[in-house]
Design an enzyme around this catalytic site. Sequence first.
Site, PDB file in Angstrom:
ATOM      1  N   LYS A  61       2.626  36.044  54.514  1.00 48.81           N
ATOM      2  CA  LYS A  61       1.641  35.189  53.835  1.00 48.81           C
ATOM      3  C   LYS A  61       1.933  35.266  52.350  1.00 48.81           C
ATOM      4  O   LYS A  61       2.100  36.357  51.788  1.00 48.81           O
ATOM      5  CB  LYS A  61       0.235  35.732  54.129  1.00 48.81           C
ATOM      6  CG  LYS A  61      -0.880  34.927  53.526  1.00 48.81           C
ATOM      7  CD  LYS A  61      -1.395  33.879  54.495  1.00 48.81           C
ATOM      8  CE  LYS A  61      -2.142  32.758  53.814  1.00 48.81           C
ATOM      9  NZ  LYS A  61      -1.303  31.715  53.179  1.00 48.81           N
ATOM     10  N   GLN A  70       3.395  40.695  46.773  1.00 49.61           N
ATOM     11  CA  GLN A  70       2.488  40.147  47.789  1.00 49.61           C
ATOM     12  C   GLN A  70       2.266  41.122  48.947  1.00 49.61           C
ATOM     13  O   GLN A  70       1.184  41.172  49.526  1.00 49.61           O
ATOM     14  CB  GLN A  70       3.084  38.830  48.311  1.00 49.61           C
ATOM     15  CG  GLN A  70       2.103  37.935  49.033  1.00 49.61           C
ATOM     16  CD  GLN A  70       1.251  37.092  48.096  1.00 49.61           C
ATOM     17  OE1 GLN A  70       1.747  36.544  47.132  1.00 49.61           O
ATOM     18  NE2 GLN A  70      -0.039  36.995  48.374  1.00 49.61           N
ATOM     19  N   LYS A  97      -0.436  43.538  47.718  1.00 43.60           N
ATOM     20  CA  LYS A  97      -1.672  42.796  47.460  1.00 43.60           C
ATOM     21  C   LYS A  97      -2.364  42.459  48.780  1.00 43.60           C
ATOM     22  O   LYS A  97      -3.557  42.683  48.955  1.00 43.60           O
ATOM     23  CB  LYS A  97      -1.313  41.505  46.722  1.00 43.60           C
ATOM     24  CG  LYS A  97      -2.499  40.650  46.359  1.00 43.60           C
ATOM     25  CD  LYS A  97      -2.087  39.280  45.859  1.00 43.60           C
ATOM     26  CE  LYS A  97      -1.037  39.363  44.779  1.00 43.60           C
ATOM     27  NZ  LYS A  97      -0.887  38.109  44.041  1.00 43.60           N
ATOM     28  N   LYS A 138       6.942  34.929  50.151  1.00 40.33           N
ATOM     29  CA  LYS A 138       6.813  34.002  49.031  1.00 40.33           C
ATOM     30  C   LYS A 138       7.932  32.980  49.125  1.00 40.33           C
ATOM     31  O   LYS A 138       8.984  33.266  49.733  1.00 40.33           O
ATOM     32  CB  LYS A 138       6.920  34.760  47.703  1.00 40.33           C
ATOM     33  CG  LYS A 138       6.344  34.011  46.511  1.00 40.33           C
ATOM     34  CD  LYS A 138       4.836  34.137  46.386  1.00 40.33           C
ATOM     35  CE  LYS A 138       4.295  33.234  45.317  1.00 40.33           C
ATOM     36  NZ  LYS A 138       2.851  33.460  45.069  1.00 40.33           N
ATOM     37  N   GLY A 168      -0.315  27.678  48.076  1.00 43.24           N
ATOM     38  CA  GLY A 168       0.127  27.155  46.779  1.00 43.24           C
ATOM     39  C   GLY A 168       0.431  28.268  45.789  1.00 43.24           C
ATOM     40  O   GLY A 168       0.195  29.441  46.038  1.00 43.24           O
ATOM     41  N   ASP A 169       0.972  27.894  44.663  1.00 42.03           N
ATOM     42  CA  ASP A 169       1.206  28.782  43.515  1.00 42.03           C
ATOM     43  C   ASP A 169       1.483  27.825  42.354  1.00 42.03           C
ATOM     44  O   ASP A 169       1.079  26.645  42.418  1.00 42.03           O
ATOM     45  CB  ASP A 169       2.392  29.734  43.791  1.00 42.03           C
ATOM     46  CG  ASP A 169       2.511  30.848  42.741  1.00 42.03           C
ATOM     47  OD1 ASP A 169       1.777  31.833  42.836  1.00 42.03           O
ATOM     48  OD2 ASP A 169       3.328  30.724  41.809  1.00 42.03           O
ATOM     49  N   THR A 180      -9.107  32.490  43.583  1.00 38.96           N
ATOM     50  CA  THR A 180      -8.334  33.447  42.771  1.00 38.96           C
ATOM     51  C   THR A 180      -9.055  33.701  41.448  1.00 38.96           C
ATOM     52  O   THR A 180      -9.221  34.850  41.022  1.00 38.96           O
ATOM     53  CB  THR A 180      -6.893  32.945  42.537  1.00 38.96           C
ATOM     54  OG1 THR A 180      -6.342  32.578  43.793  1.00 38.96           O
ATOM     55  CG2 THR A 180      -6.042  34.023  41.901  1.00 38.96           C
ATOM     56  N   ASN A 196      -4.929  26.342  38.156  1.00 40.00           N
ATOM     57  CA  ASN A 196      -5.944  26.718  39.135  1.00 40.00           C
ATOM     58  C   ASN A 196      -6.632  28.035  38.774  1.00 40.00           C
ATOM     59  O   ASN A 196      -7.862  28.113  38.732  1.00 40.00           O
ATOM     60  CB  ASN A 196      -5.283  26.808  40.518  1.00 40.00           C
ATOM     61  CG  ASN A 196      -6.221  27.349  41.572  1.00 40.00           C
ATOM     62  OD1 ASN A 196      -6.268  28.549  41.812  1.00 40.00           O
ATOM     63  ND2 ASN A 196      -7.004  26.480  42.170  1.00 40.00           N
ATOM     64  N   SER A 235      -7.462  32.744  51.637  1.00 38.69           N
ATOM     65  CA  SER A 235      -6.519  32.050  52.527  1.00 38.69           C
ATOM     66  C   SER A 235      -6.618  32.611  53.941  1.00 38.69           C
ATOM     67  O   SER A 235      -6.558  31.882  54.925  1.00 38.69           O
ATOM     68  CB  SER A 235      -5.080  32.245  52.031  1.00 38.69           C
ATOM     69  OG  SER A 235      -4.763  31.295  51.057  1.00 38.69           O
TER      70      SER A 235
END
Length: 453
Positions: free
Chosen positions: A92, A113, A116, A128, A167-168, A211, A242, A385
């Site tokens: 993820k 990630q 996290k 990622k 997204g990013d 976020t 964002n 998410s």
Amino acid sequence: MSVEKYIDKVLKQTAQQSPGQVEFYQAAEEVLHSLKPLLERDSRYDKYNILERIVVPERTIIFRINWVDDDGIIQTNTGYRVQFNSAIGPYKGGLRFHPSVNLGIIKFLGFEQIFKNSLTGLNIGGGKGGSNFDPKGKSENEVMRFCQAFMIELSRHIGERRDVPAGDIGVGGRELGYMFGQYKKLTGKFEGILTGKGLNWGGSLGRTEATGFGSVYFAEHILNKYGDTLKGKTCTVSGSGNVATYTIQKLYDLDALPVTCSDSKGTIYHKKGVDLEALKAVKEIGRKPLTEYLKLCPDAEYIPVSKYPEDGHACWHIPCDCAFPSATQNELTLVDAKALVKNGCILVNEGANMPTTPDACSYLMKNKVHFGPAKAANAGGVATSQLEMSQNASMSNWSFAEVDAKLHKIMKNIFDISYETAQEYGCGDNLLAGANIAGFKKVADSMIDQGAV
Ligand code: NDP
């Protein structure tokens, strides 16, 4: 072999095996060094070669993307998906579309990630992806054709129990929509293979805000621990995408005063407070540069990047109580950290991934500035998410209030586990060390349980 030698050996191998991947090496160095107190207490991580294994992605997919621009010319970009670690769940992590994207950037983001996602307490592995495609200056049709071409390849590697991108930077609702549509066309299946989806087609209320909101909740938990709150605090925020936008929104909700936002060209300093509606109109809706903000709010000041000395960023030289770097990696340098300390800043909370350079980070900590590390502070996005994945799997829809309450609870848990782990391993109130150790431990223990795979 001493723990220090073990860590150095693995870092040396990492540097040799990933030449030129400076951001990835920076992330690996920070995490591995902070694990020392854990490795000293538990020799199993050395015995099972966990460090050697965890710095290597399980799978790295690199592919060519050809798409046709509005002039009928075939353009070529490179696409990446790094499936880093699936010890505790399906991969993820977001997709980034930005011209600076390369394998080292995607590996640094994927590596971060892993820990996290582990910290959220949810069963999600780390991954990622992205491309060096630049959505800026492209027409709607060009963005759509690129996203469709990207998904032709990506669709072979993802799945709701396998790998679920989001997204990013450069990938928001519009891009996710085009990719989701293409996946459906290619496979004939309507499945939750992406998160951050539109509300009409499987998205979750609260994901857009998550976020930024989560970052502010985390900062509030830090201050609460020391008998303080965000109320009345002047805050500087970088970025205007964002994460920055919803950080600013939540700061207002908690009666703080956000006075800046920025983009890659310059910083807005609005002393009476950033006008949230103007910001959304310019960036989220208009997709325009921040200079446009001045047309809506002429009493604000605009500081172009070119006007600032090297290694410094205007945002961090404006006096504040709390700083929220929410744009990109290495955007808060030692020069900036010194300015923040000089101006009396008491908290730096990382909304972006790895926004603070290692020397800036040490300087802030030495000067007793509270530090909310990215892995913990910005984990609200990926946590929500996962809430979207849960809703998709059970074919249910939760209200905004339900999702926000869960997000708030998750951020509190992340703060508690980071703080308590730091205390347990003799790292005082160093949340960076606490978050790294807690995030690593769950993944590493799972890798041991699952054997040599
Ligand atoms: P967006 O694309 O929405 O916004 C990015 C913002 O950062 C824009 O204002 C952009 O300016 C600015 N920016 C990008 N590159 C640079 C640069 N080199 N120098 C200065 N400014 C720059 O991205 P997000 O808000 O989603 O992401 C921001 C950060 O938060 C990233 O580090 C991301 O990895 C991280 N993050 C995002 C999550 C999410 O849910 N979206 C979750 C967790 C972390 P411009 O408009 O000029 O390009």
